[in-house]
Design a protein around this motif. Structure first.
Motif: not given
Length: 137
Positions: A38-44
């Motif tokens: 995932c490229n969301c703020s927390i996962c990345s």
């Protein structure tokens, strides 16, 4: 340990894993060898590779007292991390709040090619989570 209850043609396998300092240890049965990047703020920022499993396929072996929880936005997801080393080895995801989401990178021996080759990693556009969440199986 293997059995024939796989959903993708491979036999299921049991893996162990944990955080960096080993205070947190878990066991997970993998039946579907697919994960999400995932490229969301927390996962990345965490480098999390998502392996979502039902609760009956996840067992916390040790370290419950070492876990801290981080929540944000809707508060549905429970992002667990080790109080000692800070590693996020699993959590309860917003997309599947009754399941566990294990970080593949926290599996024992994840760095070995023979472990990594077993998994298909699919990209997920978490920056547009609301529009894409239904594509997570």
């Amino acid at each position: 340990m293997t059995d024939s209850n796989s959903t993708d043609g491979l036999e299921s396998k049991t893996f162990t894993g944990g955080c960096h300092c080993q205070a947190i240890r878990f066991q997970v049965i993998v039946r579907k060898f697919q994960a999400v990047d995932c490229n969301c703020s927390i996962c990345s920022k965490k480098g999390f590779l998502h392996l979502i499993v039902p609760p009956e396929d996840f067992e916390l072996l040790q370290g419950e007292g070492h876990l801290a929880t981080y929540t944000f936005n809707t508060g549905i997801a429970k992002h667990y991390f080790c109080k000692t080393c800070g590693v996020h080895s699993f959590y309860r995801p917003r997309s599947h709040p009754n399941d566990y989401d294990v970080n593949l990178r926290c599996l024992d021996n994840w760095w070995q090619p023979e472990v990594q080759i077993q998994f298909e990693i699919k990209p997920f556009d978490g920056q547009n989570w609301e529009q894409r969440v239904d594509s997570i199986s």
